[in-house]
Design an enzyme around this catalytic site. Structure first.
Site, PDB file in Angstrom:
ATOM      1  N   ARG A  19       1.242  -1.237   0.213  1.00 40.10           N
ATOM      2  CA  ARG A  19      -0.109  -0.031   0.227  1.00 40.10           C
ATOM      3  C   ARG A  19       0.862   1.365  -0.181  1.00 40.10           C
ATOM      4  NH1 ARG A  19      -5.556   1.914   1.800  1.00 40.10           N
ATOM      5  NH2 ARG A  19      -5.042   3.606   3.161  1.00 40.10           N
ATOM      6  N   ILE A  57      -6.841   8.310  -1.590  1.00 35.56           N
ATOM      7  CA  ILE A  57      -7.130   7.202  -1.305  1.00 35.56           C
ATOM      8  C   ILE A  57      -7.709   6.528   0.174  1.00 35.56           C
ATOM      9  CG2 ILE A  57      -4.981   6.316   0.161  1.00 35.56           C
ATOM     10  CD1 ILE A  57      -3.719   4.411  -1.061  1.00 35.56           C
ATOM     11  N   SER A  58      -8.980   5.136   0.136  1.00 33.99           N
ATOM     12  CA  SER A  58      -9.932   5.436   1.154  1.00 33.99           C
ATOM     13  C   SER A  58      -9.211   4.489   2.039  1.00 33.99           C
ATOM     14  CB  SER A  58     -11.288   3.993   0.620  1.00 33.99           C
ATOM     15  OG  SER A  58     -11.598   4.444  -1.101  1.00 33.99           O
ATOM     16  N   GLN A  59      -9.744   4.313   3.323  1.00 31.82           N
ATOM     17  CA  GLN A  59      -9.145   3.780   4.462  1.00 31.82           C
ATOM     18  C   GLN A  59      -8.964   1.823   4.063  1.00 31.82           C
ATOM     19  OE1 GLN A  59     -12.106   3.465   7.195  1.00 31.82           O
ATOM     20  NE2 GLN A  59     -10.932   2.673   9.350  1.00 31.82           N
ATOM     21  N   PRO A  60      -7.651   1.392   4.938  1.00 39.75           N
ATOM     22  CA  PRO A  60      -7.518  -0.189   4.339  1.00 39.75           C
ATOM     23  C   PRO A  60      -8.956  -0.604   4.985  1.00 39.75           C
ATOM     24  CG  PRO A  60      -6.054   0.849   5.380  1.00 39.75           C
ATOM     25  CD  PRO A  60      -6.555   1.802   5.115  1.00 39.75           C
TER      26      PRO A  60
END
Ligand code: SAH
Length: 241
Positions: free
Chosen positions: A62, A88-91
Site C-alpha cells: 500500500r 485513497i480509502s481507509q484500508p
C-alpha cells in the site's frame, strides 16, 4: 584488542547483519511487518473473513500507492490524500467493499474512481480481469506507473467519466464504485451481469450510505451496508452527479 580495531569490527559485523536483512529473500519490503499488523488489527479484527481478500491485503504494498511524503502513514487506519483533492480509502473500507462483492478467480470487475490504483491492485490479486476508470488524467497516469512497476498484467485503466461505464468490456461480474453519486448510474446498472453485484456509496456530498446491489431478473435488489464518506462522483465540468 586495541580500541579502534574493536570499533571497526563492530561496524563490519553490523553492516553484514543489515545486508543480510535487506537481501533476505523471505523479507518482502520494509513495511511487511507493519502491513501484517494492519491486516490483523484493522481487517481481521473487524470481521473480514474472505481469505482471498486477506491475502490480497497482505500482498499489496500500500505504501507504493501514496505520495512519498505520506509513505509512513500508508498503513494507518484512515484515508490519505493522494493529490488533486482526492484520497485513497481507509484500508478497512477497501477490504469491506471487496469482500462484499464475493469475488472469485474467473471474474471480470469494473472499478469507477481509480485514484491511486490501490483498490485496482487488490482486485487484480483476486479476479481475472480488472477495468478501472478515473476522471483525472494525472491520477490515471500515476496509477498506471505503479501498477506497471508492480507487473500487474490483468488491469486496464482509462481516463474518462465512469458514470458511463465501459461498454466495450461489459457485462461485468461485479462493479465497485469508489466515488459517490446521488443516484445509481443507469449505464452501470445496464453493464452489470445478471446475478452480478455492485457496491456503491450513494447520497449527498457530506455523507453517504454504502449500498450493495444485486441484479436479479434485470432489477437491482438493494442492501445497505453502512454509512461512509467518499469524494463525490463528478462530471467532466466538475459538477457532482
Ligand atoms: N479507489 C481509489 C480511491 C478513489 S478516490 C484508490 O484505491 O485509491 C475517488 C476517485 O474517483 C478520485 O480519484 C476521483 O477523481 C474519481 N472520480 C470522481 N468522479 C469520477 C467519475 N465520474 N469517473 C471516474 N472517476 C471519478
Amino acid at each position: 584488542m586495541n580500541h579502534r580495531i574493536l570499533v571497526y569490527t563492530a561496524i563490519f559485523v553490523l553492516s553484514l547483519l543489515s545486508l543480510s536483512f535487506t537481501f533476505n529473500p523471505g523479507y518482502k519490503d520494509k513495511y511487511e511487518k507493519v502491513r501484517q499488523r494492519m491486516v490483523r488489527n484493522q481487517i481481521v479484527a473487524r470481521g473480514i473473513k474472505d481469505q482471498k481478500v486477506i491475502q490480497a491485503m497482505l500482498n499489496v504494498q500500500r505504501h507504493l500507492f501514496v505520495p512519498a511524503n505520506n509513505e509512513r502513514m500508508a498503513y494507518e487506519d484512515r484515508p490519505l490524500p493522494i493529490g488533486e483533492g482526492q484520497t485513497i480509502s481507509q484500508p478497512y473500507i477497501v477490504a469491506l467493499m471487496t469482500e462484499t462483492l464475493n469475488l472469485n478467480a474467473d471474474m471480470k470487475v469494473l472499478e469507477i474512481g481509480t485514484g491511486s490504483g490501490y483498490q485496482a491492485a487488490i482486485l487484480a490479486e483476486i479476479v481475472k480481469e480488472v477495468y478501472s476508470i478515473e476522471i483525472i488524467e494525472s491520477l490515471t497516469l500515476r496509477a498506471k506507473k505503479v501498477l506497471t512497476h508492480l507487473n500487474y498484467k490483468n488491469i486496464e485503466l482509462k481516463t474518462g467519466d465512469g458514470y458511463k461505464g465501459w461498454k466495450e468490456n461489459a457485462p461485468f461480474d461485479a462493479i465497485i464504485v469508489t466515488c459517490a453519486p446521488a443516484n445509481i448510474p443507469e449505464p452501470l446498472k445496464e453493464q452489470l451481469k445478471e446475478g452480478g453485484k455492485m457496491i456503491i456509496p450513494l447520497g449527498g456530498s457530506i455523507a453517504q450510505e454504502l449500498v450493495l446491489l444485486e441484479k436479479v431478473n434485470g432489477e437491482l435488489v438493494k442492501k445497505v451496508v453502512q454509512s461512509v464518506r467518499f469524494v463525490p462522483m463528478v462530471r467532466d465540468d466538475g459538477k457532482r452527479y
